[in-house]
Write a protein that holds these residues in place. Structure first.
Motif, PDB file in Angstrom:
ATOM      1  N   SER A  26      16.615   2.912  10.433  1.00 21.16           N
ATOM      2  CA  SER A  26      16.018   2.802   8.860  1.00 21.16           C
ATOM      3  C   SER A  26      14.600   1.801   9.012  1.00 21.16           C
ATOM      4  O   SER A  26      13.778   2.172   8.684  1.00 21.16           O
ATOM      5  N   PHE A  27      14.971   0.755   9.755  1.00 20.24           N
ATOM      6  CA  PHE A  27      13.752  -0.330   9.872  1.00 20.24           C
ATOM      7  C   PHE A  27      12.653   0.728  10.560  1.00 20.24           C
ATOM      8  O   PHE A  27      11.292   0.491   9.961  1.00 20.24           O
ATOM      9  N   TYR A  28      12.773   1.093  11.650  1.00 20.77           N
ATOM     10  CA  TYR A  28      11.578   1.947  12.574  1.00 20.77           C
ATOM     11  C   TYR A  28      11.234   2.930  11.409  1.00 20.77           C
ATOM     12  O   TYR A  28       9.889   3.022  11.316  1.00 20.77           O
ATOM     13  N   GLY A  29      12.023   3.734  10.634  1.00 19.25           N
ATOM     14  CA  GLY A  29      11.432   4.713   9.866  1.00 19.25           C
ATOM     15  C   GLY A  29      10.770   4.024   8.813  1.00 19.25           C
ATOM     16  O   GLY A  29       9.654   4.934   8.517  1.00 19.25           O
ATOM     17  N   ILE A  30      10.951   3.023   8.094  1.00 18.84           N
ATOM     18  CA  ILE A  30      10.051   2.470   7.182  1.00 18.84           C
ATOM     19  C   ILE A  30       8.869   2.081   7.680  1.00 18.84           C
ATOM     20  O   ILE A  30       7.691   2.431   7.013  1.00 18.84           O
ATOM     21  N   VAL A  31       8.882   1.224   8.904  1.00 16.63           N
ATOM     22  CA  VAL A  31       7.621   0.893   9.439  1.00 16.63           C
ATOM     23  C   VAL A  31       6.697   2.140   9.783  1.00 16.63           C
ATOM     24  O   VAL A  31       5.501   2.150   9.373  1.00 16.63           O
ATOM     25  N   TYR A  32       7.458   3.303  10.335  1.00 16.92           N
ATOM     26  CA  TYR A  32       6.603   4.473  10.688  1.00 16.92           C
ATOM     27  C   TYR A  32       5.933   5.075   9.513  1.00 16.92           C
ATOM     28  O   TYR A  32       4.856   5.368   9.311  1.00 16.92           O
ATOM     29  N   THR A  33       6.672   5.060   8.158  1.00 12.35           N
ATOM     30  CA  THR A  33       6.352   5.845   7.107  1.00 12.35           C
ATOM     31  C   THR A  33       5.183   5.009   6.546  1.00 12.35           C
ATOM     32  O   THR A  33       4.167   5.548   6.139  1.00 12.35           O
ATOM     33  N   LEU A  34       5.138   3.637   6.363  1.00 10.96           N
ATOM     34  CA  LEU A  34       4.278   2.846   5.975  1.00 10.96           C
ATOM     35  C   LEU A  34       2.857   3.124   6.763  1.00 10.96           C
ATOM     36  O   LEU A  34       1.993   3.291   6.273  1.00 10.96           O
ATOM     37  N   GLY A  35       2.958   3.039   8.043  1.00 13.56           N
ATOM     38  CA  GLY A  35       1.990   3.361   8.690  1.00 13.56           C
ATOM     39  C   GLY A  35       1.138   4.801   8.593  1.00 13.56           C
ATOM     40  O   GLY A  35       0.129   4.832   8.513  1.00 13.56           O
ATOM     41  N   ALA A  36       2.090   5.737   8.460  1.00 13.80           N
ATOM     42  CA  ALA A  36       1.792   7.034   8.174  1.00 13.80           C
ATOM     43  C   ALA A  36       0.993   7.195   6.831  1.00 13.80           C
ATOM     44  O   ALA A  36      -0.024   7.824   6.710  1.00 13.80           O
ATOM     45  N   LEU A  37       1.396   6.591   5.859  1.00 17.88           N
ATOM     46  CA  LEU A  37       0.834   6.807   4.531  1.00 17.88           C
ATOM     47  C   LEU A  37      -0.282   5.806   4.601  1.00 17.88           C
ATOM     48  O   LEU A  37      -1.490   6.487   3.981  1.00 17.88           O
ATOM     49  N   SER A  38      -0.567   4.779   5.338  1.00 18.44           N
ATOM     50  CA  SER A  38      -1.916   4.213   5.408  1.00 18.44           C
ATOM     51  C   SER A  38      -2.894   5.242   6.200  1.00 18.44           C
ATOM     52  O   SER A  38      -4.071   5.250   5.799  1.00 18.44           O
ATOM     53  N   LEU A  39      -2.310   5.992   7.468  1.00 16.15           N
ATOM     54  CA  LEU A  39      -3.472   6.499   8.055  1.00 16.15           C
ATOM     55  C   LEU A  39      -3.811   7.755   7.031  1.00 16.15           C
ATOM     56  O   LEU A  39      -4.991   8.472   7.168  1.00 16.15           O
ATOM     57  N   ALA A  40      -2.924   8.522   6.312  1.00 11.56           N
ATOM     58  CA  ALA A  40      -3.266   9.407   5.579  1.00 11.56           C
ATOM     59  C   ALA A  40      -3.942   9.112   4.180  1.00 11.56           C
ATOM     60  O   ALA A  40      -4.582  10.145   3.722  1.00 11.56           O
ATOM     61  N   GLY A  41      -4.192   7.865   4.277  1.00  6.77           N
ATOM     62  CA  GLY A  41      -5.099   7.492   3.112  1.00  6.77           C
ATOM     63  C   GLY A  41      -4.487   7.486   1.706  1.00  6.77           C
ATOM     64  O   GLY A  41      -5.036   7.923   0.539  1.00  6.77           O
ATOM     65  N   ILE A  42      -3.254   6.791   1.577  1.00  6.91           N
ATOM     66  CA  ILE A  42      -2.614   6.559   0.355  1.00  6.91           C
ATOM     67  C   ILE A  42      -2.737   5.166  -0.031  1.00  6.91           C
ATOM     68  O   ILE A  42      -2.638   4.358   0.638  1.00  6.91           O
ATOM     69  N   PRO A  43      -3.512   5.113  -1.327  1.00  7.50           N
ATOM     70  CA  PRO A  43      -3.484   3.569  -1.738  1.00  7.50           C
ATOM     71  C   PRO A  43      -2.157   3.225  -1.998  1.00  7.50           C
ATOM     72  O   PRO A  43      -1.443   3.706  -2.127  1.00  7.50           O
ATOM     73  N   PRO A  44      -1.914   1.596  -1.889  1.00  9.50           N
ATOM     74  CA  PRO A  44      -3.308   0.561  -1.791  1.00  9.50           C
ATOM     75  C   PRO A  44      -3.198   0.227  -0.293  1.00  9.50           C
ATOM     76  O   PRO A  44      -3.857  -0.876  -0.099  1.00  9.50           O
ATOM     77  N   PHE A  45      -2.621   1.127   0.695  1.00 13.56           N
ATOM     78  CA  PHE A  45      -2.921   0.638   1.799  1.00 13.56           C
ATOM     79  C   PHE A  45      -4.548   0.889   2.481  1.00 13.56           C
ATOM     80  O   PHE A  45      -5.254   1.506   1.913  1.00 13.56           O
ATOM     81  N   LEU A  46      -4.534  -0.031   3.716  1.00 11.00           N
ATOM     82  CA  LEU A  46      -6.008  -0.148   3.896  1.00 11.00           C
ATOM     83  C   LEU A  46      -6.647   1.205   4.487  1.00 11.00           C
ATOM     84  O   LEU A  46      -7.866   1.476   4.309  1.00 11.00           O
ATOM     85  N   GLY A  47      -5.782   2.224   4.860  1.00  9.15           N
ATOM     86  CA  GLY A  47      -6.301   3.547   5.098  1.00  9.15           C
ATOM     87  C   GLY A  47      -7.100   4.488   4.051  1.00  9.15           C
ATOM     88  O   GLY A  47      -7.667   5.317   4.398  1.00  9.15           O
ATOM     89  N   PHE A  48      -6.785   4.069   2.867  1.00 10.54           N
ATOM     90  CA  PHE A  48      -7.043   4.707   1.783  1.00 10.54           C
ATOM     91  C   PHE A  48      -8.849   4.623   1.653  1.00 10.54           C
ATOM     92  O   PHE A  48      -9.196   5.495   1.378  1.00 10.54           O
TER      93      PHE A  48
END
Lengths: 499, 177, 630, 112
Positions: A375-397
């Motif tokens: 789960s921990f790696y999954g959450i970390v991965y998903t957060l990174g992926a959301l940022s890369l795909a440009g979902i606010p409020p992450f940096l990648g948006f």
């Protein structure tokens, strides 16, 4: 800011010390390299606050050779663009070296890894701060050679194959760049970048000029893995150890490829949309091809790291679209994407390490049958992926928005539409891994390992906090200044030489 | 300068032989011929330091090549296969590339200063300063050790990197399973 | 710390505590929702008097006026009620800890979205909300065997893409004008304003579920359990989407400055009303049927807001509130039925009214409210929307008869559809296995009963309570009084009529069913075969006691006409389903197929052979040389 | 200009070897040829007609020297070339150990 040489000297010192000291106690190499990357991080954050005091550019003259009246010696020039690069390099290398402490238990010859790692960091920092053309080449070679060796660090069949292909294609690029440098020297009889810029500003743009540009473009596009020069990347980035994949995908291609090319194109040769629209259209079209083609291939990938590697090619396409549009918004977008992608993609590649360690494979089919929960790696991965795909409020948006706005401001609506649609595709292929690898598991929970967890938390924290403070802090204080440094073109030469 | 042209032709010929010959040892020796003619050309263009380094490096390169070939195989078996469409296509692309590259480089080289007449904008300053301030007899040494000392550090680093790299790659076991 | 931070932070912290401390979990989630509600009431009360703004860390800028105050209050109320419901409903659910935590987070972030005082804050909250919704939908994607993953991907794709457009529109404004607050009344006359208005409306439509961006709601209804449906598509997303639409239409921009955009909204509204209700008519599953009605009702709100007439806008806003109330009540009651019967197919249900009287009453009230039967709240909001549409003629907009027609037709068809639904779930014949079913627990029936009571209250006391208390003060217009409607008299008459009818209905139909053995071809039909299915449209009506008399009077023709009409409508709705839903699905599949083929082809380039790579690379450099030098 | 062209032709031979040859050692040889040609080209740039090597034999000598900078740079480049060649060959050696062939078409475990 007379500590500027430390950016390369410190890691070099570490690299020379480690082979000597690691004979005493092998774990000493962990300590040395982590201390050095921490110091580098502190130095680069310190520079963030110090540079505005010195104005737009700080010039450091090595030895007693002043840059005026004639630039005899080598100089380091540190402007806002270099600052951005140095900051990205040292943020990610800090996280990766922290991560490697635990991760290296999977490999033999710990000290060789650390030596090569620090040499790579030294080379990348050198590329970002040097103001001398031949010196740039030397630093590119240092980082490139250490990366060739690091890709093959596991010395398995596939690792060696990937390293060989990478090395051949990379060295063709290196020698093409060297040929271009020779031509530039023959024409201008100087090696200082600012001086070269002044000389070329007086010349007309004949076949020699464009020949040099095309050689340089060829070399640096190979280094930055833009379509159709990307073939080495999926092999090399998927076979390297996880922290090296993160470094290569996160910063290597951007510093050695994108940064060096944009420095030369904008600041040295003074190209802009008005005097060289065909050049920028070329970059734009190659960028769009990269986005589309690599995006589709990534959607079909069945290997964790190869999927991420193709996604890197696609994201590099976004950066080149930004450079190709060449207006303020788009370049701000491209530079922010360099920042966001370094942190995000670094994070994603780092998650591959523990997953491979636990499951013994990176094949998504096999991983979807793997029973334990992560789960921990999954959450970390998903957060990174959301940022890369440009979902606010992450940096990648923010980069994506700036790129699209750049396209709209540049009256390229079709580009804006393509960017919008394919950012959805990014989400689709990145979340494919979340769905297949990390969800619907019912077995026991895999426990996180200390230094790996800390580096993950560091990167996640950065992605989130920088996303929140992007428009209020990061953009005005760092990125728009760096954009100004790019946009202002040969103004760079005047600032360096006026000192 | 007729020697220079003869040596160039020799090196081109030896290069073609090195690429095309079936025996890999002979190929490595031909590469050695290219390297040595390059070294002699360095002497002809008044670069004795380069010639010395080139000879040393060339010997090392050939030794490494021969070492690797002796450890593995010295027959290039890939030349025995029949050429297929793919190979012809690759050759065609090379021909296309060669023609364009030659054409454009001729266009570009026309804009360079004539052979034997460099601009020497910085170099003239080097020659003055190198003698007056560093008191060095060998100006190349002055450049590599003083004016551009950082490059030399880089060079040493590259050598160091490749030594560590070779050590890394030659280890028998990489991953602990 | 002011109420603004506490409102958002307390649920987050308490939810996290609940997540950590498993033995006290329900109490902590409950406490979080309660505190959230308490602070929402406080902010609501403050907002009645003055407008408040507050800046946090120089990034988040909150502000509350009368409009956002009242929307905030209801978001918070729904969070509380549906959380109470789902704590009981999902008691045996596998990952309920995470579910409750995300649920509470969604409530808190939804409050934050409403309170956003400038563009940047809105962007941030909107993005977090999307991530949370995708997380909570992600839980259920493997719950159903068939199509669960597809439903998840489809809904997240639609929501993600339209939210992306919405944020793009907001970003465009941000870039052009800086960080704007929402009270500027910018005229819609230049390209940037119009473009960003359209982009933002697309986001609102997808959130609220207007056609053609509606299809995620019916799709996710296959997967998500009843409380999630009641919370996300039925109440929260409606409130947020329509709130934002209203906010940008009359606060940030001034929609009255652009005639074309007004009609754009109204056309979308009318199409949504008709098409969705036609699709709802032929559904055979309770949840899916309800979700199509959810879509249909959005049309009234968009239509009302699009009119630009004060009374119409007020109607749209009121309808948003009403719809959230009765639609979540409907979903909850359907969930209560499903809780015991484990069945959502309409044909399998029936005759549950005596077993579940409270559920039945709540359902009936809500069903009548959604059909626009006076004196319930749905009637009033629809009435106001009609008035707004009629007033259009004063502005010279001669499309208004079409809008009016579709709105009224939609209302009639809604009534028809809900008669069928009510009958086939609660009335009619009860299958044998359902005989022992009892009324659900207090914590399950209480939320839906409260909502039904609210429907009744807001209907009977419509003018003094919600309209004058909440709706009119929230809008920046002076609104004319009702012109030609005497509400009180109508109330009394209709209430009397309904009560009488209800009594006859209850005592006449359910308790006096005469059981007879049925023979077909000389053989006794088994019990199961004899059960009649509710999806045989309108055949129950014919046999219903109220209509039996009319049947006896030989008004066969009218019923035939009914059947005839239904057949036509069924045909139409099938057609609509084909045209809209099917095409959207087709496009989605085509894209997937294309990427399959294209990606497969492209992968072939990476053949593993170095010389092939170099081949392509050198083609690349030849092209670069040619382009740059020639 | 002819000496420059000679270098370019040597460069093209190197490219030819890398592009069309399938043997890893041949590719490495082509790579060495590339490297020599670029070094030679660089050294030619600094050549000045009728000038001496940049070494002071006595202090009062006239300063008619060839350009010392390209020589210094080529010195660096030669050493860098040696480093990369050594690394390339060591990888080739290991590949032979693992795959038992030098044929580049057989070495294709990584694809798609």
């Amino acid at each position: 800011m007379n500590y500027l040489p430390l950016f390369t000297a410190l890691p070099l010192l570490g690299a020379f010390l480690i082979p000597l000291l690691s004979k005493i106690w092998e774990r000493l190499s962990d300590i040395i390299s982590n201390v050095i990357t921490t110091l580098l991080l502190i130095l680069s954050v310190y520079s963030l606050f110090l540079l505005p005091i010195f104005g737009k550019v700080y010039v450091y003259e090595i030895g007693k050779w002043a840059i005026k009246p004639i630039p005899l010696g080598i100089v380091f020039t540190f402007d806002n663009l270099s600052l951005l690069m140095v900051l990205v390099i040292n943020l990610l290398s800090f996280a990766c070296s922290l991560y490697s402490i635990t991760y290296l238990d999977n490999y033999t010859a710990r000290w060789k890894f650390w030596t090569l790692f620090l040499l790579m960091v030294a080379g990348l920092n050198g590329v970002a701060i040097t103001g001398d053309l031949f010196n740039l080449f030397v630093f590119i070679e240092i980082s490139a050679i250490s990366s060739y060796a690091l890709v093959a660090f596991g010395v398995e069949k596939e690792d060696l194959e990937a390293s060989f292909k990478y090395q051949i294609i990379g060295e063709i690029a290196g020698l093409t760049i060297l040929l271009a440098i020779a031509l530039i020297y023959a024409k201008t009889s100087t090696l200082n970048m600012a001086d070269i810029a002044n000389t070329f500003a007086k010349e007309s743009k004949g076949p020699l000029f464009w020949f040099i540009i095309s050689l340089l473009t060829f070399g640096f596009l190979i280094k930055s893995a833009l379509f159709p020069f990307h073939f080495w990347l999926p092999d090399a980035h998927s076979q390297a150890p996880a922290p090296i994949s993160a470094m290569l995908s996160g910063i290597f291609i951007k510093v050695v490829g994108v940064y060096a090319l944009s420095r030369l194109i904008f600041n040295i040769f003074g190209l802009n949309r008005l005097n060289a629209s065909h050049y920028f259209n070329l970059l734009l079209i190659l960028g769009i091809f990269s986005i589309v083609i690599a995006g589709f291939i990534a959607l079909k990938q069945e290997n964790y790291k190869r999927l991420l590697a193709y996604s890197t090619i696609s994201q590099v396409g976004y950066i080149f679209v930004g450079l190709g549009l060449a207006n303020f918004w788009s370049i701000t977008g491209a530079l922010s994407l360099i920042f966001a992608h370094a942190l995000g993609k670094g994070l994603l590649f780092l998650t591959a390490g523990p997953v491979e360690k636990e499951a013994g494979s990176l094949d998504i089919h096999l991983l979807s049958n793997f029973k334990k929960r992560m789960s921990f790696y999954g959450i970390v991965y998903t957060l990174g992926a959301l940022s890369l795909a440009g979902i606010p409020p992450f940096l990648g948006f923010f980069p994506k928005i700036f790129l699209i706005l750049g396209a709209i401001k540049g009256k390229r609506f079709e580009v804006a539409i393509i960017l919008g649609i394919f950012s959805l595709l990014t989400l689709a292929y990145l979340l494919k891994i979340t769905n297949k690898v990390f969800t619907k598991k019912e077995g026991e929970e895999v426990k996180g390992v200390s230094s790996i967890v800390i580096s993950f938390l560091f990167l996640v924290f950065l992605i989130f906090i920088l996303g929140l403070f992007y428009l209020n802090y990061l953009e005005p204080n760092l990125i728009s200044k760096a954009t100004e440094a790019v946009i202002s073109g040969v103004e760079y030469a005047r600032l360096v030489l006026i000192k | 300068m007729i020697e220079l042209y003869i040596l160039l032709i020799i090196s081109i010929g030896a290069g073609i032989v090195a690429v095309e010959i079936k025996d890999l040892l002979a190929s490595a020796i031909s590469l050695g011929i290219v390297g040595f003619s390059v070294a002699i050309m360095f002497i002809l263009t008044q670069a004795p330091d380069l010639a010395i380094v080139q000879i040393v490096v060339e010997v090392l390169t050939v030794v490494i090549f021969v070492g690797v070939i002796l450890k593995t195989t010295h027959i290039d078996t890939t030349l025995e296969d029949k050429l297929n469409v793919r190979d012809y296509l690759t050759k065609g692309i090379f021909a296309l590339f060669g023609i364009f590259f030659l054409l454009f480089s001729i266009l570009a080289l026309k804009e360079l200063p004539q052979f034997g007449m460099p601009i020497m904008k910085i170099a003239s300053h080097y020659l003055v300063k190198g003698f007056e301030e560093i008191r060095a007899a060998n100006q190349v040494a002055a450049v590599i050790l003083d004016f551009r000392g950082y490059d030399t550090l880089g060079e040493a680093t590259v050598l160091f990197t490749s030594v560590i790299g070779v050590l890394t790659i030659l280890r028998k076991i990489g991953k602990i399973k | 710390m002011s109420s603004f931070e506490l409102l958002i932070i307390l649920p987050i912290i308490l939810g996290f505590l609940g997540y950590l401390i498993s033995f006290l979990r329900n109490e902590f989630y409950f406490l979080g929702a309660i505190l959230n509600f308490y602070y929402a009431i406080r902010i609501f009360l403050i907002s009645r008097k003055i407008e408040v703004t507050r800046k946090i860390f120089n990034i988040l800028n909150f502000s509350v006026d009368k409009l956002s105050g009242f929307v905030l209050l209801f978001i918070s109320l729904f969070t509380l009620l549906i959380l109470i419901y789902s704590i009981r409903y999902l008691k045996y659910y596998e990952k309920k800890k995470e579910y409750f935590y995300y649920f509470l987070l969604i409530g808190a972030i939804g409050c934050g979205t409403v309170l956003a005082g400038d563009i940047l804050t809105l962007i941030i909250f909107w993005g977090i909300l999307l991530s949370l919704i995708s997380l909570i939908f992600g839980f259920f994607q493997y719950a159903t065997k068939e199509g669960g993953e597809f439903a998840f991907v489809k809904s997240i794709s639609i929501l993600g893409f339209s939210d992306f457009l919405l944020i793009l529109g907001l970003g465009l404004l941000f870039i052009s004008y800086g960080n704007l607050s929402f009270n500027l009344k910018l005229p819609l006359n230049n390209t940037i304003n119009i473009l960003s208005f359209i982009l933002i409306t697309i986001g609102c439509f997808a959130k609220a579920g207007a056609i053609p961006l509606h299809s995620w709601i019916p799709e996710i209804s296959k997967v998500a359990p009843a409380p999630t449906m009641a919370f996300i598509p039925a109440s929260l997303d409606k409130l947020l989407g329509i709130y934002l639409l209203l906010r940008i239409s009359y606060y940030l921009f001034d929609l009255n400055t652009n005639f074309v955009l007004k009609n754009y909204l109204m056309i979308i509204g009318s199409i949504t009303i008709l098409a969705a209700v036609l699709m709802a008519l032929i559904q055979k599953e309770v949840m899916k049927l309800l979700s199509y009605h959810t879509v249909s009702q959005v049309g009234y709100m968009v239509l009302g807001i699009g009119t630009g007439i004060p009374i119409g806008i007020a109607g749209g806003l009121f309808h948003m509130l009403n719809n959230a109330i009765y639609k979540s009540c409907l979903f909850l009651t359907a969930g209560q039925v499903e809780f015991w019967t484990k069945e959502t197919k309409i044909e399998k249900l029936g005759g549950l009214a005596p077993n579940m009287p409270i559920t039945f009453t709540s359902f009936l009230i809500s069903a009548l409210a959604i059909s626009g039967i006076p004196p319930l709240n749905g009637f009033f909001s629809k009435w106001m929307v009609y008035q707004g549409v009629i007033y259009l003629y004063k502005e010279g907009n001669y499309l208004f008869p079409l809008y009016l027609l579709s709105a009224m037709l939609g209302s009639i068809l809604t009534l028809a559809s809900f008669l069928k639904l009510t009958h086939s779930i609660f009335l009619g014949e009860r299958p044998k296995e359902y005989e022992k079913i009892k009324e659900v627990n207090f914590s399950l029936w209480f939320p839906s009963a409260l909502l039904a009571f609210l429907s009744l209250l807001f209907g009977i006391l419509a003018i003094p309570l919600p309209i004058k208390g909440l709706i009119y003060p929230s809008l920046p217009f002076r609104i004319e009084e009702f012109g030609f409607w005497q509400p009180l008299l109508a109330f009394i008459l209709i209430v009397l009529g309904v009560i009488v009818g209800f009594v006859i209905y209850l005592f006449g139909a359910v308790k006096k069913v005469e059981r007879k053995d049925i023979f077909v071809g000389g053989e006794l039909l088994k019990e199961e075969e004899r059960h009649f299915s509710g999806d045989q449209f309108y055949s129950p009506i014919k046999e219903a006691p109220l209509l039996e008399k009319g049947y006896e009077f030989g008004e066969e023709g009218s019923f035939d006409f009914y059947n005839y009409l239904t057949a036509i409508f069924s045909g139409f709705s099938l057609l609509f389903k084909e045209v809209i839903d099917y095409i959207l699905e087709l496009i989605y599949h085509q894209i997937a197929y294309f990427s399959e083929i294209f990606g497969g082809l492209l992968r072939k380039i990476q053949s593993g052979i170095l010389s092939d790579y170099l081949f392509v690379i050198f083609i690349g450099i030849i092209i670069i040389l040619l382009i740059l030098i020639l | 200009m002819l000496p420059y062209l000679g270098c370019i032709i040597l460069f093209l031979i190197g490219i030819y070897a890398i592009l069309t040859k399938r043997n890893l050692i041949k590719i490495a040889i082509g790579f060495c040829l590339l490297e020599y040609s670029v070094n030679l080209f660089f050294a030619f740039i600094g050549y000045k007609k009728d000038a001496l090597a940049p070494i002071y034999a006595n202090l009062s000598q006239a300063r008619n020297f060839v350009d010392p900078i390209p020589q210094a740079l080529v010195l660096t480049a030669i050493v860098i070339g040696l480093g990369t060649t050594a690394l390339l060959l060591s990888v080739a050696l290991r590949i032979y150990e693992k795959y038992k062939t030098f044929d580049i078409k057989e070495i294709k475990r990584l694809k798609e």
